[in-house]
Design a protein around this motif. Structure first.
Motif, PDB file in Angstrom:
ATOM      1  N   GLY A  21       0.822  -1.195   0.000  1.00  0.00           N
ATOM      2  CA  GLY A  21       0.000   0.000   0.000  1.00  0.00           C
ATOM      3  C   GLY A  21       0.858   1.248   0.000  1.00  0.00           C
ATOM      4  N   THR A  22       0.208   2.402   0.020  1.00  0.00           N
ATOM      5  CA  THR A  22       0.962   3.656   0.020  1.00  0.00           C
ATOM      6  C   THR A  22       1.696   3.880   1.335  1.00  0.00           C
ATOM      7  OG1 THR A  22      -1.049   4.825   0.717  1.00  0.00           O
ATOM      8  CG2 THR A  22      -0.566   4.774  -1.653  1.00  0.00           C
ATOM      9  N   ASN A  23       1.143   3.355   2.427  1.00  0.00           N
ATOM     10  CA  ASN A  23       1.794   3.553   3.728  1.00  0.00           C
ATOM     11  C   ASN A  23       1.792   2.277   4.571  1.00  0.00           C
ATOM     12  OD1 ASN A  23      -0.984   3.539   4.226  1.00  0.00           O
ATOM     13  ND2 ASN A  23      -0.752   4.821   6.044  1.00  0.00           N
ATOM     14  N   TYR A  24       1.702   1.118   3.893  1.00  0.00           N
ATOM     15  CA  TYR A  24       1.713  -0.142   4.645  1.00  0.00           C
ATOM     16  C   TYR A  24       2.131  -1.291   3.734  1.00  0.00           C
ATOM     17  CZ  TYR A  24      -2.502  -1.774   2.316  1.00  0.00           C
ATOM     18  OH  TYR A  24      -3.389  -2.205   1.370  1.00  0.00           O
ATOM     19  N   PHE A  25       2.497  -2.408   4.382  1.00  0.00           N
ATOM     20  CA  PHE A  25       2.914  -3.626   3.694  1.00  0.00           C
ATOM     21  C   PHE A  25       2.267  -4.800   4.430  1.00  0.00           C
ATOM     22  CE2 PHE A  25       6.206  -0.426   3.882  1.00  0.00           C
ATOM     23  CZ  PHE A  25       6.498  -0.189   2.546  1.00  0.00           C
ATOM     24  N   MET A  26       1.696  -5.764   3.697  1.00  0.00           N
ATOM     25  CA  MET A  26       0.908  -6.824   4.331  1.00  0.00           C
ATOM     26  C   MET A  26       1.161  -8.185   3.698  1.00  0.00           C
ATOM     27  SD  MET A  26      -3.279  -7.068   4.591  1.00  0.00           S
ATOM     28  CE  MET A  26      -3.402  -5.594   5.593  1.00  0.00           C
ATOM     29  N   VAL A  27       1.150  -9.216   4.548  1.00  0.00           N
ATOM     30  CA  VAL A  27       1.156 -10.604   4.095  1.00  0.00           C
ATOM     31  C   VAL A  27      -0.089 -11.289   4.652  1.00  0.00           C
ATOM     32  CG1 VAL A  27       2.270 -12.854   4.428  1.00  0.00           C
ATOM     33  CG2 VAL A  27       3.640 -10.870   3.781  1.00  0.00           C
ATOM     34  N   ILE A  28      -0.762 -12.070   3.795  1.00  0.00           N
ATOM     35  CA  ILE A  28      -1.982 -12.781   4.166  1.00  0.00           C
ATOM     36  C   ILE A  28      -1.799 -14.262   3.866  1.00  0.00           C
ATOM     37  CG2 ILE A  28      -4.501 -12.872   3.926  1.00  0.00           C
ATOM     38  CD1 ILE A  28      -4.240 -10.158   2.369  1.00  0.00           C
ATOM     39  N   ASP A  29      -2.174 -15.117   4.809  1.00  0.00           N
ATOM     40  CA  ASP A  29      -2.064 -16.571   4.659  1.00  0.00           C
ATOM     41  C   ASP A  29      -3.441 -17.175   4.872  1.00  0.00           C
ATOM     42  OD1 ASP A  29      -1.562 -19.262   4.775  1.00  0.00           O
ATOM     43  OD2 ASP A  29      -0.136 -19.170   6.436  1.00  0.00           O
ATOM     44  N   GLY A  30      -4.092 -17.538   3.781  1.00  0.00           N
ATOM     45  CA  GLY A  30      -5.448 -18.053   3.856  1.00  0.00           C
ATOM     46  C   GLY A  30      -5.509 -19.510   4.290  1.00  0.00           C
ATOM     47  N   LEU A  50      -9.243  -9.699  -0.865  1.00  0.00           N
ATOM     48  CA  LEU A  50      -8.581  -8.712  -0.011  1.00  0.00           C
ATOM     49  C   LEU A  50      -7.522  -7.938  -0.793  1.00  0.00           C
ATOM     50  CD1 LEU A  50      -8.091 -10.733   3.306  1.00  0.00           C
ATOM     51  CD2 LEU A  50      -9.749  -8.927   2.881  1.00  0.00           C
ATOM     52  N   LYS A  51      -6.667  -8.665  -1.500  1.00  0.00           N
ATOM     53  CA  LYS A  51      -5.566  -8.019  -2.243  1.00  0.00           C
ATOM     54  C   LYS A  51      -6.102  -7.053  -3.298  1.00  0.00           C
ATOM     55  CE  LYS A  51      -1.515  -9.137  -5.106  1.00  0.00           C
ATOM     56  NZ  LYS A  51      -0.451  -8.540  -4.289  1.00  0.00           N
ATOM     57  N   GLU A  52      -7.170  -7.451  -3.977  1.00  0.00           N
ATOM     58  CA  GLU A  52      -7.693  -6.637  -5.076  1.00  0.00           C
ATOM     59  C   GLU A  52      -8.449  -5.403  -4.604  1.00  0.00           C
ATOM     60  OE1 GLU A  52     -10.073  -9.417  -7.174  1.00  0.00           O
ATOM     61  OE2 GLU A  52      -8.358 -10.638  -7.826  1.00  0.00           O
ATOM     62  N   ASN A  53      -8.951  -5.417  -3.360  1.00  0.00           N
ATOM     63  CA  ASN A  53      -9.861  -4.353  -2.947  1.00  0.00           C
ATOM     64  C   ASN A  53      -9.380  -3.465  -1.804  1.00  0.00           C
ATOM     65  OD1 ASN A  53     -12.523  -4.767  -4.556  1.00  0.00           O
ATOM     66  ND2 ASN A  53     -11.937  -6.829  -3.907  1.00  0.00           N
ATOM     67  N   ILE A  54      -8.390  -3.899  -1.025  1.00  0.00           N
ATOM     68  CA  ILE A  54      -8.043  -3.133   0.172  1.00  0.00           C
ATOM     69  C   ILE A  54      -7.505  -1.744  -0.164  1.00  0.00           C
ATOM     70  CG2 ILE A  54      -5.721  -4.133   0.383  1.00  0.00           C
ATOM     71  CD1 ILE A  54      -6.253  -4.097   3.471  1.00  0.00           C
ATOM     72  N   ASN A  55      -6.793  -1.607  -1.279  1.00  0.00           N
ATOM     73  CA  ASN A  55      -6.247  -0.291  -1.634  1.00  0.00           C
ATOM     74  C   ASN A  55      -7.274   0.612  -2.304  1.00  0.00           C
ATOM     75  OD1 ASN A  55      -3.659  -0.636  -0.566  1.00  0.00           O
ATOM     76  ND2 ASN A  55      -2.922  -1.664  -2.419  1.00  0.00           N
ATOM     77  N   LYS A  56      -8.476   0.094  -2.532  1.00  0.00           N
ATOM     78  CA  LYS A  56      -9.551   0.921  -3.094  1.00  0.00           C
ATOM     79  C   LYS A  56     -10.332   1.650  -2.000  1.00  0.00           C
ATOM     80  CE  LYS A  56     -10.222  -2.328  -6.930  1.00  0.00           C
ATOM     81  NZ  LYS A  56     -11.176  -3.283  -7.575  1.00  0.00           N
ATOM     82  N   ARG A  64     -10.522  -1.041   7.041  1.00  0.00           N
ATOM     83  CA  ARG A  64     -10.673  -1.628   5.698  1.00  0.00           C
ATOM     84  C   ARG A  64     -10.840  -3.143   5.777  1.00  0.00           C
ATOM     85  NH1 ARG A  64      -5.880   1.267   2.155  1.00  0.00           N
ATOM     86  NH2 ARG A  64      -5.681   3.127   3.459  1.00  0.00           N
ATOM     87  N   LEU A  65     -10.026  -3.783   6.613  1.00  0.00           N
ATOM     88  CA  LEU A  65     -10.130  -5.241   6.753  1.00  0.00           C
ATOM     89  C   LEU A  65     -11.498  -5.649   7.289  1.00  0.00           C
ATOM     90  CD1 LEU A  65      -6.583  -6.009   8.181  1.00  0.00           C
ATOM     91  CD2 LEU A  65      -7.475  -6.803   5.979  1.00  0.00           C
ATOM     92  N   ASN A  66     -12.026  -4.894   8.230  1.00  0.00           N
ATOM     93  CA  ASN A  66     -13.356  -5.197   8.762  1.00  0.00           C
ATOM     94  C   ASN A  66     -14.430  -5.028   7.688  1.00  0.00           C
ATOM     95  OD1 ASN A  66     -12.888  -6.011  11.470  1.00  0.00           O
ATOM     96  ND2 ASN A  66     -12.582  -3.891  12.093  1.00  0.00           N
ATOM     97  N   LYS A  67     -14.323  -3.970   6.911  1.00  0.00           N
ATOM     98  CA  LYS A  67     -15.306  -3.753   5.845  1.00  0.00           C
ATOM     99  C   LYS A  67     -15.235  -4.868   4.804  1.00  0.00           C
ATOM    100  CE  LYS A  67     -16.840  -0.579   2.205  1.00  0.00           C
ATOM    101  NZ  LYS A  67     -18.206  -1.145   2.321  1.00  0.00           N
ATOM    102  N   LEU A  68     -14.014  -5.245   4.426  1.00  0.00           N
ATOM    103  CA  LEU A  68     -13.869  -6.310   3.434  1.00  0.00           C
ATOM    104  C   LEU A  68     -14.345  -7.651   3.978  1.00  0.00           C
ATOM    105  CD1 LEU A  68     -10.442  -5.291   1.876  1.00  0.00           C
ATOM    106  CD2 LEU A  68     -12.693  -5.181   0.781  1.00  0.00           C
ATOM    107  N   SER A  69     -14.211  -7.866   5.285  1.00  0.00           N
ATOM    108  CA  SER A  69     -14.748  -9.074   5.897  1.00  0.00           C
ATOM    109  C   SER A  69     -16.266  -9.110   5.754  1.00  0.00           C
ATOM    110  CB  SER A  69     -14.351  -9.140   7.375  1.00  0.00           C
ATOM    111  OG  SER A  69     -15.015 -10.197   8.022  1.00  0.00           O
ATOM    112  N   ARG A  70     -16.901  -8.001   6.045  1.00  0.00           N
ATOM    113  CA  ARG A  70     -18.372  -7.950   5.946  1.00  0.00           C
ATOM    114  C   ARG A  70     -18.835  -8.063   4.496  1.00  0.00           C
ATOM    115  NH1 ARG A  70     -17.289  -3.929  10.000  1.00  0.00           N
ATOM    116  NH2 ARG A  70     -17.352  -2.281   8.418  1.00  0.00           N
ATOM    117  N   ASP A  71     -18.156  -7.325   3.600  1.00  0.00           N
ATOM    118  CA  ASP A  71     -18.548  -7.373   2.188  1.00  0.00           C
ATOM    119  C   ASP A  71     -18.236  -8.743   1.583  1.00  0.00           C
ATOM    120  OD1 ASP A  71     -19.287  -4.768   2.494  1.00  0.00           O
ATOM    121  OD2 ASP A  71     -17.587  -3.916   1.388  1.00  0.00           O
ATOM    122  N   GLY A  72     -17.084  -9.305   1.965  1.00  0.00           N
ATOM    123  CA  GLY A  72     -16.703 -10.612   1.449  1.00  0.00           C
ATOM    124  C   GLY A  72     -17.641 -11.706   1.913  1.00  0.00           C
TER     125      GLY A  72
END
Length: 267
Positions: A21-30, A50-56, A64-72
């Motif tokens: 991201g512009t001000n962060y770096f993330m690793v996700i393990d599903g 998550l990868k496709e939408n978090i920077n939007k 953002r993670l909470n919103k994507l959890s609910r939307d996902g």
């Protein structure tokens, strides 16, 4: 700031992702659900979503993670939305502010800071690893009793694995990321001054196998005592894992896991 990323899938699907991201770096393990759908990988769908939408999105990373959890939760293309049918994930991310690096962890993804004075700060949670070690010890016991390979004992611990997975975000269990209609994640947070840091590593548990189970290094400190060449380290993990395909010499839950790591060099 120099950023290097690597990801290696362990089989047909890669359930890991990294996000810059512009001000962060993330690793996700599903992690796949307890009850899987044929010919569809729910974990891959979720980590890709998550990868496709978090920077939007706007707001903090946690918001953002909470919103994507609910939307996902609404968008996941499966008929049954009960907990046993939903994927989950571990994740770790580092947020950059004017004065600090803020690291956050959920599950068994980790962040390691290498400081300019040579010291090492490891940011991680132990709850999921403790449960995994219980499962591994059970595998070893059964393999000895039945005189079979460790990896062949896995069907006999299915109930243990299911019991542990059901402990996600519950008392006596472990923290993790889930798709949920009322998501409210609470990752562990660590903070360190930017001017003290030389390197940062953010990685999935496939990378930490080097010191956790494969014994390429005896300790976390030994592994991170020097600047790491990511390709070299991933090759070491692959070679060590494939030298013990039945998990007898180095007991673990599977031959090899997906591996993802971000390396950030600050000087």
């Amino acid at each position: 700031m120099k950023i290097t990323t690597r990801t290696r899938k362990s089989h047909y699907w890669n359930e890991d992702r990294f996000v810059l991201g512009t001000n962060y770096f993330m690793v996700i393990d599903g992690a796949t659900p307890l009850i899987k759908t044929n010919d569809f990988n729910e974990a891959c769908w979720m980590v890709s979503y998550l990868k496709e939408n978090i920077n939007k999105l706007n707001g903090s990373i946690i918001e953002r993670l909470n919103k994507l959890s609910r939307d996902g939760f609404k968008k996941l293309p499966v008929k049954i939305k009960e907990e046993d049918y939903l994927p989950s994930a571990s994740l770790a991310f580092v947020e950059v502010t004017d004065e600090y690096f803020n690291a956050y962890t959920l599950g068994d993804c980790e962040v390691t800071f290498i400081l300019k004075d040579g010291s090492i700060k490891r940011c991680y949670e132990t709850d999921l690893s403790i449960l995994d070690n219980i499962s591994i010890n059970e595998l070893v016991t059964i393999s000895k009793e039945k005189q079979i390979h460790v990896v062949e004992a896995r069907p006999y611990i299915k109930d243990t694995l299911l019991k542990h997975r059901k402990l996600i975000n519950k008392e006596g269990g472990y923290k993790g990321y889930q798709l949920s209609s009322d998501s409210n994640i609470s990752p562990s947070k660590y903070q360190i001054r930017k001017d003290l840091v030389k390197e940062i590593y953010i990685y999935s548990d496939g990378f930490s196998q080097s010191f956790e189970h494969l014994h390429i290094y005896d300790t976390h400190e030994e592994m991170f005592s020097r600047s790491l060449d990511l390709d070299e380290e991933i090759t070491k993990i692959k070679n060590q894992a494939f030298s013990d395909p039945y998990c007898d010499k180095y007991p673990r839950l599977k031959k090899i896991d997906d591996i993802t790591v971000i390396k950030i060099e600050l000087e």
